[in-house]
Design an enzyme around this catalytic site. Structure first.
Site, PDB file in Angstrom:
ATOM      1  N   ASP A   1      -4.439  -0.737   0.821  1.00  0.00           N
ATOM      2  CA  ASP A   1      -3.070  -1.264   0.898  1.00  0.00           C
ATOM      3  C   ASP A   1      -2.204  -0.464   1.887  1.00  0.00           C
ATOM      4  OD1 ASP A   1      -4.502  -1.236  -1.543  1.00  0.00           O
ATOM      5  OD2 ASP A   1      -2.811  -2.013  -2.669  1.00  0.00           O
TER       6      ASP A   1
ATOM      7  N   ASP B   1       4.391   3.767  -0.391  1.00  0.00           N
ATOM      8  CA  ASP B   1       4.821   2.365  -0.344  1.00  0.00           C
ATOM      9  C   ASP B   1       6.159   2.141   0.366  1.00  0.00           C
ATOM     10  OD1 ASP B   1       2.679   0.973  -1.493  1.00  0.00           O
ATOM     11  OD2 ASP B   1       3.245   1.681  -3.475  1.00  0.00           O
TER      12      ASP B   1
HETATM   13  N1  GLY Z   1      -0.368  -2.506  -3.498  1.00  0.00           N
HETATM   14  C1  GLY Z   1      -0.828  -2.797  -4.810  1.00  0.00           C
HETATM   15  C2  GLY Z   1      -1.552  -4.089  -4.915  1.00  0.00           C
HETATM   16  O1  GLY Z   1      -1.833  -4.747  -3.944  1.00  0.00           O
HETATM   17  O2  GLY Z   1      -1.847  -4.465  -6.029  1.00  0.00           O
END
Ligand code: GLY
Length: 395
Positions: free
Chosen positions: A173, A115
């Site tokens: 994601d 992330d």
């Molecule tokens: N990246 C985690 C979500 O979109 O919940």
């Protein structure tokens, strides 16, 4: 001079027309941005009293949910402030953006999450773009070098999560974090970052997507027979074969961004196909704010304003790369989304909603977590979408 007289029905017709005529989108956006500035001034004031914290959402007890910088959402509040500084040129907002950006700096050394794009690119990345502070570039590069350690060349993908039930999980994601590697490519002229990002995007296109251009949330890979897919499923969606809404938006945004950065036609085609799936989906409500999953069966299911905000921002960008007719279609949807999110149905009142901008997002309904709440990333992409719209139309 002859006096002009109007009949009563004519006057009523004019009045009715004025009443139903929608407010110009320019006014909608400017009013929402003005509100965002005031609301985030309140959020900044609160945060200054909470050392090292950053806002994420609302807790079940109604209190604000704050996190440390380690949380994947930590970069969005500073990022939102940078966008508001861009919109206003207000140095007070810039100071706040700098203050809260500094709170996430230490994440540049973290190698246990994918992330880092969300965390560092939204905060330092926007700060660097707007101020050119050289120390920001150094921090970003350290962060990009941490992120790339998660790329396994034998598998050809960046690993999303550590210490979970999957051996090598990659979530949709993760497409969003590739933008950070594309920045590092431009900054260093070293193609290592580029090759990793392209490999990740290609393998995601191959393994995450179904024939209808919806996608799974999680695909896990075999670490013994390198690169073999072992599982395809949804972690935050309704069912393994459903279309989890935010995941669809991450994919749309990710492939649009990858087309911008590479000019590879396959990414443009992928983004267009995803857009087609979403825009024509029978379960996309009239206000264009998706339910938390496209496969829900009841109209009482919670919406996800964050999925709408990410989708709007992506569609505005994608409209620049397609023919006029398709662009118009994308912009109509994005404009509806901005109007919906800017209406009292979704936009908070000043000082309410724990000082977040948007109401009615869903984090993970599958885990009964953060359902129908504000989410800081909904705010971030909402502001971004409005700025992109303004820029596109030179407003
Ligand atoms: N990246 C985690 C979500 O979109 O919940």
């Amino acid at each position: 001079m002859k006096k002009i007289t109007y009949s009563l029905p004519f006057i009523l017709l004019i009045l009715a027309f004025t009443a139903i005529k929608p407010k110009p989108i320019k006014d909608v956006i400017n009013e929402s941005l003005n509100f965002s500035v005031k609301q985030y001034a309140l959020m900044s004031k609160l945060l200054k009293e909470k050392k090292d914290s950053l806002p994420r959402s609302t807790e079940p007890n109604g209190r604000i949910l704050l996190t440390s910088s380690r949380n994947w959402t930590s970069g969005f509040f500073p990022g939102g402030l940078w966008y508001l500084y861009e919109a206003t040129g207000d140095n007070k907002i810039k100071e706040d953006a700098q203050l809260f950006t500094a709170r996430v700096e230490k994440e540049k050394l973290v190698k246990t999450t994918h992330d880092l794009g969300f965390i560092l690119n939204c905060s330092f990345g926007n700060g660097l773009r707007l101020t050119n502070q050289p120390e920001y570039a150094g921090i970003m590069l350290t962060g990009a070098n941490s992120l790339i350690t998660r790329f396994n060349p034998k598998i050809g993908l960046i690993k999303s999560w550590d210490n979970r039930k999957w051996p090598y999980p990659v979530i949709i994601d993760n497409m969003m974090n590739l933008e950070f590697l594309m920045w590092a490519t431009r900054y260093t002229k070293d193609s290592t970052y580029f090759k990793a990002a392209v490999s990740h995007a290609d393998n995601t296109m191959k393994n995450h997507y179904r024939p209808d251009f919806s996608c799974y949330h999680v695909v896990s890979y075999d670490t013994v027979n390198y690169g073999k897919v072992t599982i395809k499923q949804n972690h935050q969606g309704l069912a393994d074969e459903s279309a989890w809404s935010r995941g669809q938006s991450w994919g749309l945004y990710g492939y649009t961004m990858m087309y911008r950065e590479t000019k590879y036609d396959r990414y443009l085609q992928q983004a267009k196909n995803i857009a087609k799936f979403l825009i024509n989906h029978p379960n996309l409500p009239a206000d264009k704010v998706p339910y938390w999953d496209y496969n829900v069966t009841s109209k009482d299911e919670p919406r996800d304003a964050s999925a709408a905000a990410v989708m709007a921002s992506a569609l505005i960008e994608l409209s620049r790369y397609v023919d006029k007719k398709t662009a118009k279609q994308y912009l109509q949807v994005a404009e509806t989304q901005i109007r919906s999110l800017s209406s009292p149905a979704y936009l908070a009142e000043l000082g309410a909603n724990n000082n977040f901008l948007l109401k009615h997002s869903t984090g993970s309904k599958a885990h009964n977590s953060e359902v129908d709440v504000p989410l800081i990333y909904a705010d971030y992409y909402y502001i971004e979408a409005m700025l992109r719209y303004k820029k596109l139309f030179n407003m």
